[in-house]
Design an enzyme around this catalytic site. Structure first.
Site, PDB file in Angstrom:
ATOM      1  N   CYS A  29      22.299 115.291  17.083  1.00  0.00           N
ATOM      2  CA  CYS A  29      23.054 115.100  15.953  1.00  0.00           C
ATOM      3  C   CYS A  29      22.078 114.350  14.892  1.00  0.00           C
ATOM      4  O   CYS A  29      21.143 113.446  15.172  1.00  0.00           O
ATOM      5  CB  CYS A  29      24.499 114.197  16.174  1.00  0.00           C
ATOM      6  N   TYR A 170      27.135 124.533  26.894  1.00  0.00           N
ATOM      7  CA  TYR A 170      27.159 123.199  26.717  1.00  0.00           C
ATOM      8  C   TYR A 170      28.302 122.386  27.515  1.00  0.00           C
ATOM      9  O   TYR A 170      29.489 122.977  27.434  1.00  0.00           O
ATOM     10  CB  TYR A 170      27.281 122.616  25.208  1.00  0.00           C
ATOM     11  N   HIS A 173      28.199 115.396  28.231  1.00  0.00           N
ATOM     12  CA  HIS A 173      28.141 114.213  27.454  1.00  0.00           C
ATOM     13  C   HIS A 173      29.849 114.108  27.164  1.00  0.00           C
ATOM     14  O   HIS A 173      30.086 113.501  26.091  1.00  0.00           O
ATOM     15  CB  HIS A 173      27.874 114.620  25.892  1.00  0.00           C
ATOM     16  N   ASP A 265      23.433 108.027  27.690  1.00  0.00           N
ATOM     17  CA  ASP A 265      22.331 108.880  27.677  1.00  0.00           C
ATOM     18  C   ASP A 265      21.267 108.533  26.665  1.00  0.00           C
ATOM     19  O   ASP A 265      20.190 108.621  26.674  1.00  0.00           O
ATOM     20  CB  ASP A 265      22.720 110.370  27.362  1.00  0.00           C
TER      21      ASP A 265
END
Ligand code: ADP
Ligand code: SF4
Length: 688
Positions: A29, A170, A173, A265
């Site tokens: 991001c 995806y 997360h 992470d």
């Protein structure tokens, strides 16, 4: 000539496409997203130019029924979103890299503040956001699942039309529906999509199969998955995820493995070493013949090569190291390891996403300015005049200005009062957990060594007459700032009533090795970033009984934006620090301090023998005023300015940016006062 690092430059086949080397910029991001598509495209293009074989987008919302507002990411809701994404793919392709796109359906991770649709997930549960939104997701039924498969497929086809080579499924997360379906924490279904591992994996399998069937002949399909949620039995655990990966094995073209939620992470260097993920991901390769990519804030080239040789990873994934140095792969290939701008692991980049502003980087001040300002991490235009520059102060601002001006070809003198370079980073990197911050100094020192046109003077505390003696027409003060001892900050905008006998120590005192003699010490944090927490930690380590108090409702509250708050509060509690929140400071006496409740004003008396106020700082600008008072023009100084903390104290990232900006703008054509200093993209209006 062969080198130990050649292994990093072997091509890697990923399904129908081939990456030219093993450097893989994983999705990250950046706070630009749909608002700044061209700036974003150029940022990704510079990564490709720097040698990354694969360059990915951030998460891309694939359907209007799941938006991640207030975060600003990319969108691929319909065909109208294709051009912005195509521009990015083009920029990436211009430099021979593969373009990857991370399609995301946040599901119960998005409160849908923009679309106002009802979020969906595997179960009826409150949305899982950072902000405790008062919104619940509804449990998906079979029609919802079928619809979502259709939406994902439509987005996959659009992504291909936009020119992407890798199209992600995806499931990591905890940021999307697939992760939620995999995890027992969220998936409480009794149908064929819940319960057993096979059932929880079903939707991931279906979506991956849909994707492969649609575009698998020309595009690679990676799966991104979290190997552990670090919640023990309450969430995904390594063994269980390995079973899941084993079930899918060679179905995807690549496995991109991550650890738990984003905050784990992408832990800061204060809370995790380089490669902290390795023990969690090292078992994945034996479960698949497909390439595996993973991250670990890797900047050590030996470590990267060893990971490949040991068979832990096939590709070295990086988000932050690619932000700090978009040219990391090329520098390794060219054997220029000393030129690598190593990530310091501060997560200022992450704060861009959390504050919906274009990401900034402490180490790489050109980040996100590639298009807006035309800055480049490795190039800067040559000098326009032969007028030399005197830089006073060798903190991050002065060092960055010196190296950038040196590269432009200017004659530069850099004068530093202390015996070492680095200013605040030299001091702060000795505090607990902040050692990696010294890299801000190290990279710039290395660059200065290569620049014969930059003279460095240590032990040189300049006064106005010394500056005049230099006789330089340009003088820039990067003299930094000092912590205040009068408690002025957010709460008190005027100095506090402090008894003459009270023992007050600023962070500068502590960093200079002057510690309180008293056993009980109050750290008063009205700064709210890292320094208050670090002071408490440092004092507790020395055996003091530390009380940390703050007007905010938690310790180091701004560090929510760097995803550290939770880790900081945990560390302080474990170090035995007493934390008092929501309390202002009223008075400080010789043997006690008076705190006041921020809500009721009720007083709390704390017996302490010393107080460390961490509130605001004051610029070291006495020399600036002296020079101005001495009429600097009469001294032959045509241009006199202050940059970085000497102008207005802020983060280290602000200081390196200020140094860069000074260097970029020196001798640039004068800009009319009302002209923006950067390019801005404006949304085109539709016909009403
Ligand atoms: P910034 O973050 O803005 O770069 P720092 O506080 O890190 O600021 O660095 C300022 C540096 O300037 C310090 O290393 C300090 O020793 C040096 N300095 C301050 N005043 C003078 C001066 N008059 N002459 C030379 N160096 C100075
Ligand atoms: Fe690394 Fe900090 Fe730059 Fe992020 S901002 S890339 S953590 S140096």
């Amino acid at each position: 000539m062969t080198s130990a690092y050649d292994v990093l430059f072997e091509p890697v086949r990923i399904g129908p496409v081939t990456a030219k080397n093993r450097f893989y910029q994983v999705p990250h991001c950046n706070g630009m997203g749909y608002r700044d598509p061209t700036a974003l495209a150029h940022m990704r293009g510079v990564k490709a130019e720097g040698g990354w074989a694969v360059v990915c987008t951030e998460q891309v919302e694939l359907h209007y029924s799941s938006d991640i507002t207030p975060f600003i990411e990319l969108r691929l809701w319909d065909d109208r979103d294709i051009p912005a994404l195509a521009r990015m793919a083009e920029k990436i392709h211009e430099h021979g890299a593969l373009a990857g796109i991370e399609l995301a359906y946040n599901g119960m991770n998005g409160p849908n503040l923009y679309s106002r649709e009802v979020p969906m997930g595997p179960a009826h549960l409150p949305v899982a956001t950072f902000t405790y939104d008062p919104v619940q997701a509804r449990a998906m039924d079979k029609t919802d699942i079928a619809n979502l498969r259709g939406w994902h497929l439509a987005a996959v086809k659009r992504a291909k039309r936009a020119g992407f080579d890798l199209i992600y499924v995806y499931a990591a997360h905890a940021l999307g529906f697939l992760h939620h379906f995999l995890s027992r924490r969220y998936n409480q279904r009794g149908d064929e999509y819940g319960g057993s591992i096979e059932n929880r994996v079903r939707l991931l399998r279906e979506i991956t199969e849909d994707t492969k069937a649609a575009i698998g002949d020309t595009c690679a399909v990676p799966i991104r998955i979290s190997v552990d949620e670090l919640l023990g039995e309450g969430g995904l655990e390594v063994a269980e995820v390995e079973d899941m990966i084993g079930l899918l094995g060679d179905l995807p073209d690549l496995w991109d493995v991550t650890l738990a939620g984003w905050e784990n992470d992408s832990r800061t260097s204060r809370f995790a070493e380089e490669g902290a993920q390795e023990p969690f991901i090292s078992g994945v390769k034996r479960l698949t013949s497909k390439p595996v990519v993973g991250v670990g804030r890797y900047t050590s080239v030996d470590r990267m090569a060893a990971l490949v040789r040991k068979g832990v990873l096939d590709m070295i994934g990086a988000a932050r190291p690619s932000i700090a140095d978009p040219f990391l792969p090329n520098k390794i290939r060219e054997g220029r390891l000393e030129d690598i701008r190593e990530c310091i692991g501060c997560n200022i980049c992450v704060s861009g996403d959390f504050t919906q502003s274009p990401l900034r980087c402490t180490q790489n001040p050109t980040m996100a300015e590639e298009w807006r300002k035309g800055w480049h991490p490795e190039r800067i235009r040559p000098k326009e005049t032969d007028k030399p520059v005197l830089i006073i102060g060798a903190g991050p601002a002065g060092l960055e200005a010196a190296q950038a001006l040196g590269k432009r070809g200017y004659e530069v003198a850099l004068a530093e009062a202390g015996r070492e370079l680095g200013g605040r980073v030299a001091r702060e990197c000795r505090l607990p957990g902040l050692a990696a911050w010294g890299r801000v100094r190290d990279y710039r020192m290395m660059q200065l060594h290569k620049l014969p046109n930059v003279q460095v003077y240590l032990d040189s505390h300049l006064k106005a007459e010394d500056v005049a003696e230099f006789g330089f027409p340009r003088v820039v003060l990067a003299t930094g700032a000092r912590w205040r001892n009068d408690f002025v900050g957010h709460q008190h905008t005027h100095p506090l009533d402090v008894a003459a006998e009270a023992r007050i120590f600023t962070p500068d005192d502590i960093m200079n090795g002057t510690y309180p003699a008293a056993q009980r010490v109050l750290v008063w944090d009205d700064d709210h970033y890292y320094m208050g927490g670090v002071m408490a930690e440092a004092l507790a380590k020395r055996g003091h009984r530390v009380i940390y108090a703050t007007p905010a409702s938690e310790a180091s509250t701004w560090t929510r934006n760097t995803m550290e708050q939770h880790f900081i509060q945990k560390r302080l509690l474990e170090a035995g620090v007493e934390i008092i929140v929501s309390h202002g400071i009223g008075r400080v006496e010789a043997d006690h301090a008076v705190l006041t409740c921020m809500f009721t004003g009720r007083e709390k008396i704390l017996e302490v023998g010393a107080v460390v106020p961490v509130s605001a700082r004051l610029p070291n600008d006495a020399l600036l005023h002296e020079l101005r008072a001495a009429n600097h023009a009469a001294l032959g100084i045509e241009q006199l300015s202050a940059i970085g903390d000497a102008l207005a104290p802020a983060t280290i990232a602000h200081a390196t940016y200020a140094g860069r900006r000074f260097a970029e703008e020196l001798d640039a054509p004068v800009r009319p006062a009302d002209m923006l200093p950067f390019k801005r993209e404006i949304t085109a209006l539709l016909k009403e």
